[in-house]
Design a protein around this motif. Structure first.
Motif, short mmCIF file in Angstrom:
data_model
loop_
_atom_site.label_atom_id
_atom_site.label_comp_id
_atom_site.label_asym_id
_atom_site.label_seq_id
_atom_site.Cartn_x
_atom_site.Cartn_y
_atom_site.Cartn_z
N THR A 27 31.81 41.47 33.48
CA THR A 27 32.39 41.14 34.79
C THR A 27 31.30 40.95 35.83
N VAL A 28 30.26 41.80 35.77
CA VAL A 28 29.13 41.65 36.67
C VAL A 28 28.49 40.28 36.48
N SER A 29 28.28 39.90 35.23
CA SER A 29 27.67 38.61 34.95
C SER A 29 28.52 37.47 35.50
N ARG A 30 29.83 37.54 35.31
CA ARG A 30 30.71 36.49 35.82
C ARG A 30 30.66 36.42 37.35
N ALA A 31 30.65 37.58 38.00
CA ALA A 31 30.63 37.62 39.47
C ALA A 31 29.33 37.03 40.01
N LEU A 32 28.20 37.42 39.40
CA LEU A 32 26.91 36.96 39.90
C LEU A 32 26.69 35.47 39.63
N ASN A 33 27.38 34.95 38.64
CA ASN A 33 27.26 33.53 38.34
C ASN A 33 28.41 32.72 38.93
N ASP A 34 29.18 33.37 39.83
CA ASP A 34 30.24 32.70 40.60
C ASP A 34 31.27 32.03 39.70
N LYS A 35 31.67 32.74 38.63
CA LYS A 35 32.70 32.22 37.74
C LYS A 35 34.09 32.47 38.32
N ASP A 36 35.05 31.71 37.84
CA ASP A 36 36.40 31.81 38.37
C ASP A 36 37.29 32.79 37.61
N GLU A 37 36.76 33.39 36.54
CA GLU A 37 37.63 34.20 35.69
C GLU A 37 38.02 35.54 36.30
N ILE A 38 37.41 35.94 37.43
CA ILE A 38 37.74 37.23 38.02
C ILE A 38 38.26 37.01 39.43
N ASP A 39 39.04 37.99 39.90
CA ASP A 39 39.63 37.82 41.23
C ASP A 39 38.59 38.06 42.32
N SER A 40 38.89 37.59 43.50
CA SER A 40 37.93 37.60 44.60
C SER A 40 37.54 39.01 45.03
N ASP A 41 38.49 39.96 45.00
CA ASP A 41 38.18 41.34 45.41
C ASP A 41 37.19 41.98 44.46
N THR A 42 37.39 41.76 43.17
CA THR A 42 36.45 42.32 42.18
C THR A 42 35.08 41.68 42.33
N LYS A 43 35.06 40.37 42.52
CA LYS A 43 33.79 39.67 42.70
C LYS A 43 33.04 40.23 43.91
#
Length: 334
Positions: A27-43
């Protein structure tokens, strides 16, 4: 959770960020790479945790890039202003000679956009150059470990390199020229985007004082042609005996030229106008604009070359201090 002091004693890892944010490393990797698979609050929670811990993933360490495929983040306040467009064009040209990519970010001259941009690009580029109004500590929080080159501003932290703009002699030459032409009532249109006067205002008032004339006839303007026109009206309403005006930049000066015609004032016979920047656009005006001119191409080239120096020898960060001097370029408006 890893404390800030603990983060300084060892390299912060993606696992530290995951523990702090209460998520998986994926999830950290997805957030730091601005992926869409996670919700905005988690990002946002992940990004906040990464910033608090001073974590920035090393693209070199991950083996994703080589120095000859560097990505540079160029941050500018306003792409609609030809000055910044000229600087950006020269930076892109210089980067191509190294085989580097440049991603340009426009912050719309707003502090919140600037910080948001830094947050987004901190894990996506290998070096940052550009114009910033935020504090050195805020820059450090987002760019820890990567080369940073400031343009048009001195960084108080030795962590950053800076390319300074020195227009003092050019502004003094402009005021001396106006005085030699018989002008003793010289006004200035400064920017109004900042609470404090600009350094160009400081240069102007010092030059006016050196000639024993009033340097206090100053109004502010949006950094647009319309803003320059409105500011000239304000200046002439308050001080109708003004016969010359120096402006914060050429775009404001162009607006002043246009407004002078609307008011029936001939330039330079009734009103002399001097800008600052030396834009190519100024030469197309009628009359052509007199300006305290910068070499905008040199600014972009020096910024890229400074990144190259910092990559080859990071010790230059603490001592390198490049200066671009502005010089009076006489033309038809003054």
């Amino acid at each position: 959770m890893v404390s800030a002091s603990g983060a300084e004693s060892r390299k912060v890892t993606i696992n530290d960020v995951a523990r702090s944010a209460g998520v998986s490393r994926q999830t950290v990797s997805r957030a730091l790479n601005d992926k869409d698979e996670i919700d905005s609050d988690t990002k946002q929670r992940v990004l906040d945790a990464a910033r608090a811990l001073g974590y920035r993933p090393s693209r070199f360490a991950r083996g994703l890039v080589r120095q000859d495929t560097m990505t540079i983040g160029l941050v500018i306040p306003d792409l609609l202003n030809p000055y910044f467009t000229e600087v950006a064009a020269s930076a892109l040209e210089a980067a191509r000679t190294h085989g580097w990519h440049v991603v340009v970010y426009d912050t719309a001259d707003r502090a919140e956009e600037e910080l948001g941009t830094l947050q987004v690009i901190s894990s996506q580029v290998d070096a940052v150059i550009g114009y910033f109004s935020c504090s050195d500590s805020e820059l450090e929080a987002f760019t820890r470990g990567m080369p940073v080159v400031l343009i048009g501003r001195e960084g108080r932290s030795t962590r950053f390199s800076s390319i300074r703009i020195d227009g003092r002699d050019g502004v003094h030459a402009a005021v001396a020229h106006l005085v030699a032409k018989g002008h003793t009532r010289i006004g200035m249109v400064d920017h109004q985007a900042r609470a404090e006067p600009s350094i160009r205002h400081t240069w102007f008032t010092a030059a006016a004082a050196a000639h024993g004339i009033d340097g206090g006839m100053v109004v502010g303007a949006d950094q647009t042609a319309d803003g320059g026109g409105a500011a000239l009206r304000e200046l002439l309403t308050a001080h109708p005996d003004v016969t010359a005006v120096f402006t914060f930049n050429d775009i404001i000066a162009i607006g002043a030229l246009r407004e002078a015609r609307r008011l029936g004032r001939s330039v330079p016979q009734d009103l002399a106008v001097v800008g600052f920047d030396g834009l190519q656009l100024g030469a197309l005006m009628e009359p052509p604009l007199t300006s305290v001119a910068l070499d905008t191409r040199q600014l972009g080239v020096l910024a890229i070359e400074q990144v190259a120096r910092l990559l080859s020898d990071p010790r230059t960060l603490a001592v390198e201090d490049l200066v671009v001097h502005a010089e009076l370029r006489l033309s038809g408006s003054a």
